[in-house]
Design a protein around this motif. Structure first.
Motif, PDB file in Angstrom:
ATOM      1  N   THR A  54       1.455  15.884   2.269  1.00 52.60           N
ATOM      2  CA  THR A  54       1.669  16.183   3.682  1.00 52.60           C
ATOM      3  C   THR A  54       2.398  15.039   4.377  1.00 52.60           C
ATOM      4  OG1 THR A  54      -0.380  17.468   3.733  1.00 52.60           O
ATOM      5  CG2 THR A  54       0.512  16.790   5.845  1.00 52.60           C
ATOM      6  N   GLU A  55       3.363  15.376   5.209  1.00 49.83           N
ATOM      7  CA  GLU A  55       4.092  14.369   5.984  1.00 49.83           C
ATOM      8  C   GLU A  55       3.354  14.115   7.298  1.00 49.83           C
ATOM      9  OE1 GLU A  55       8.210  14.232   8.387  1.00 49.83           O
ATOM     10  OE2 GLU A  55       8.390  14.790   6.271  1.00 49.83           O
ATOM     11  N   ILE A  56       3.261  12.843   7.662  1.00 52.68           N
ATOM     12  CA  ILE A  56       2.602  12.431   8.900  1.00 52.68           C
ATOM     13  C   ILE A  56       3.559  11.537   9.676  1.00 52.68           C
ATOM     14  CG2 ILE A  56       0.752  10.993   9.843  1.00 52.68           C
ATOM     15  CD1 ILE A  56      -1.034  11.905   7.598  1.00 52.68           C
ATOM     16  N   ASN A  57       3.648  11.779  10.976  1.00 53.98           N
ATOM     17  CA  ASN A  57       4.439  10.925  11.874  1.00 53.98           C
ATOM     18  C   ASN A  57       3.452  10.116  12.721  1.00 53.98           C
ATOM     19  OD1 ASN A  57       6.996  12.001  11.133  1.00 53.98           O
ATOM     20  ND2 ASN A  57       6.545  13.792  12.382  1.00 53.98           N
ATOM     21  N   ILE A  58       3.544   8.794  12.643  1.00 54.05           N
ATOM     22  CA  ILE A  58       2.645   7.925  13.399  1.00 54.05           C
ATOM     23  C   ILE A  58       3.165   7.823  14.825  1.00 54.05           C
ATOM     24  CG2 ILE A  58       1.546   5.658  13.516  1.00 54.05           C
ATOM     25  CD1 ILE A  58       0.952   7.276  10.928  1.00 54.05           C
ATOM     26  N   LEU A  59       2.363   8.263  15.785  1.00 57.56           N
ATOM     27  CA  LEU A  59       2.770   8.238  17.182  1.00 57.56           C
ATOM     28  C   LEU A  59       2.303   6.976  17.885  1.00 57.56           C
ATOM     29  CD1 LEU A  59       1.970  11.953  18.075  1.00 57.56           C
ATOM     30  CD2 LEU A  59       4.157  10.974  17.361  1.00 57.56           C
ATOM     31  N   ALA A  60       1.111   6.480  17.538  1.00 55.40           N
ATOM     32  CA  ALA A  60       0.567   5.268  18.175  1.00 55.40           C
ATOM     33  C   ALA A  60      -0.462   4.641  17.256  1.00 55.40           C
ATOM     34  CB  ALA A  60      -0.064   5.616  19.509  1.00 55.40           C
ATOM     35  N   GLN A  61      -0.560   3.323  17.338  1.00 57.09           N
ATOM     36  CA  GLN A  61      -1.572   2.572  16.595  1.00 57.09           C
ATOM     37  C   GLN A  61      -2.383   1.762  17.600  1.00 57.09           C
ATOM     38  OE1 GLN A  61      -2.636   2.916  13.724  1.00 57.09           O
ATOM     39  NE2 GLN A  61      -1.106   2.886  12.131  1.00 57.09           N
TER      40      GLN A  61
ATOM     41  N   SER B 119      -3.053   2.118   3.336  1.00 57.50           N
ATOM     42  CA  SER B 119      -3.858   3.090   4.060  1.00 57.50           C
ATOM     43  C   SER B 119      -3.161   3.451   5.370  1.00 57.50           C
ATOM     44  CB  SER B 119      -5.273   2.554   4.311  1.00 57.50           C
ATOM     45  OG  SER B 119      -5.362   1.904   5.532  1.00 57.50           O
ATOM     46  N   LEU B 120      -3.573   4.536   5.968  1.00 51.93           N
ATOM     47  CA  LEU B 120      -2.962   5.035   7.197  1.00 51.93           C
ATOM     48  C   LEU B 120      -3.028   3.995   8.318  1.00 51.93           C
ATOM     49  CD1 LEU B 120      -1.618   7.469   8.540  1.00 51.93           C
ATOM     50  CD2 LEU B 120      -3.891   8.331   9.080  1.00 51.93           C
ATOM     51  N   ILE B 121      -4.046   3.142   8.325  1.00 53.62           N
ATOM     52  CA  ILE B 121      -4.165   2.149   9.395  1.00 53.62           C
ATOM     53  C   ILE B 121      -3.076   1.081   9.326  1.00 53.62           C
ATOM     54  CG2 ILE B 121      -6.640   2.482   9.722  1.00 53.62           C
ATOM     55  CD1 ILE B 121      -7.112  -0.105   8.168  1.00 53.62           C
ATOM     56  N   HIS B 122      -2.401   0.956   8.192  1.00 53.25           N
ATOM     57  CA  HIS B 122      -1.338  -0.036   8.047  1.00 53.25           C
ATOM     58  C   HIS B 122       0.052   0.518   8.340  1.00 53.25           C
ATOM     59  CE1 HIS B 122      -4.586  -1.867   5.587  1.00 53.25           C
ATOM     60  NE2 HIS B 122      -4.259  -2.860   6.384  1.00 53.25           N
ATOM     61  N   ALA B 123       0.155   1.825   8.561  1.00 54.49           N
ATOM     62  CA  ALA B 123       1.447   2.420   8.911  1.00 54.49           C
ATOM     63  C   ALA B 123       1.819   1.990  10.330  1.00 54.49           C
ATOM     64  CB  ALA B 123       1.369   3.942   8.819  1.00 54.49           C
ATOM     65  N   LYS B 124       3.090   1.795  10.556  1.00 52.77           N
ATOM     66  CA  LYS B 124       3.568   1.323  11.852  1.00 52.77           C
ATOM     67  C   LYS B 124       3.876   2.491  12.783  1.00 52.77           C
ATOM     68  CE  LYS B 124       5.637  -2.973  10.250  1.00 52.77           C
ATOM     69  NZ  LYS B 124       5.226  -3.068   8.900  1.00 52.77           N
ATOM     70  N   GLU B 125       3.735   2.231  14.060  1.00 53.83           N
ATOM     71  CA  GLU B 125       4.061   3.213  15.080  1.00 53.83           C
ATOM     72  C   GLU B 125       5.516   3.657  14.908  1.00 53.83           C
ATOM     73  OE1 GLU B 125       4.143   3.008  19.852  1.00 53.83           O
ATOM     74  OE2 GLU B 125       2.321   2.253  18.896  1.00 53.83           O
ATOM     75  N   GLY B 126       5.756   4.958  14.931  1.00 50.52           N
ATOM     76  CA  GLY B 126       7.095   5.508  14.757  1.00 50.52           C
ATOM     77  C   GLY B 126       7.466   5.771  13.304  1.00 50.52           C
ATOM     78  N   GLU B 127       6.643   5.338  12.372  1.00 52.33           N
ATOM     79  CA  GLU B 127       6.931   5.504  10.941  1.00 52.33           C
ATOM     80  C   GLU B 127       6.552   6.909  10.462  1.00 52.33           C
ATOM     81  OE1 GLU B 127       6.324   2.772   6.976  1.00 52.33           O
ATOM     82  OE2 GLU B 127       4.840   2.609   8.554  1.00 52.33           O
ATOM     83  N   ARG B 128       7.309   7.404   9.499  1.00 51.37           N
ATOM     84  CA  ARG B 128       6.990   8.668   8.827  1.00 51.37           C
ATOM     85  C   ARG B 128       6.451   8.329   7.447  1.00 51.37           C
ATOM     86  NH1 ARG B 128      12.177  11.577   8.350  1.00 51.37           N
ATOM     87  NH2 ARG B 128      10.929  12.992   7.132  1.00 51.37           N
ATOM     88  N   VAL B 129       5.310   8.908   7.104  1.00 56.01           N
ATOM     89  CA  VAL B 129       4.677   8.635   5.817  1.00 56.01           C
ATOM     90  C   VAL B 129       4.253   9.942   5.161  1.00 56.01           C
ATOM     91  CG1 VAL B 129       3.836   6.345   6.515  1.00 56.01           C
ATOM     92  CG2 VAL B 129       2.389   8.340   6.897  1.00 56.01           C
ATOM     93  N   THR B 130       3.987   9.863   3.867  1.00 58.32           N
ATOM     94  CA  THR B 130       3.484  10.997   3.113  1.00 58.32           C
ATOM     95  C   THR B 130       2.094  10.642   2.585  1.00 58.32           C
ATOM     96  OG1 THR B 130       5.706  11.599   2.411  1.00 58.32           O
ATOM     97  CG2 THR B 130       3.891  12.508   1.133  1.00 58.32           C
ATOM     98  N   VAL B 131       1.184  11.582   2.666  1.00 63.30           N
ATOM     99  CA  VAL B 131      -0.165  11.366   2.141  1.00 63.30           C
ATOM    100  C   VAL B 131      -0.093  11.353   0.618  1.00 63.30           C
ATOM    101  CG1 VAL B 131      -2.503  12.306   1.988  1.00 63.30           C
ATOM    102  CG2 VAL B 131      -1.222  12.503   4.127  1.00 63.30           C
TER     103      VAL B 131
END
Length: 72
Positions: free
Chosen positions: A34-41, A2-14
Motif C-alpha cells: 500500500t502507498e502512503i503519503n505522509i501529510l504531517a509528522q 518505520s512509519l515514524i521515520h518517514a518525512k512530511e511530504g514523503e511517499r512510502v510503500t508499506v
C-alpha cells in the motif's frame, strides 16, 4: 524504516506490519504494498497520512509497528 521515520511530504510503500497488529491495520487498508503519503509528522512521533484516499492520524506507538520504504 518505520512509519515514524518517514518525512512530511514523503511517499512510502508499506513493506511489513507488526504481526500482533496485522488484522487491525488490514481493516484500515494498511497492508504490504500500500502507498502512503505522509501529510504531517508530530514532534512526539505521531503522524497524519493519506492511505487509499482516507486521511488517518496515528500515534507513535501504532505508527512504529508499520515498516515502510521510500518510493523513488
Amino acid at each position: 524504516m518505520s512509519l515514524i521515520h518517514a518525512k512530511e511530504g514523503e511517499r512510502v510503500t508499506v513493506v511489513d506490519v507488526d504481526e500482533s497488529y496485522r488484522r487491525r491495520f488490514a481493516r484500515l487498508g494498511v497492508v504490504p504494498g500500500t502507498e502512503i503519503n505522509i501529510l504531517a509528522q508530530s514532534l512526539h512521533g505521531g503522524c497524519v497520512f493519506l492511505c487509499r484516499g482516507i486521511k488517518w492520524a496515528m500515534e507513535m506507538d501504532m505508527a512504529q509497528r508499520i515498516t515502510v520504504e521510500p518510493i523513488s
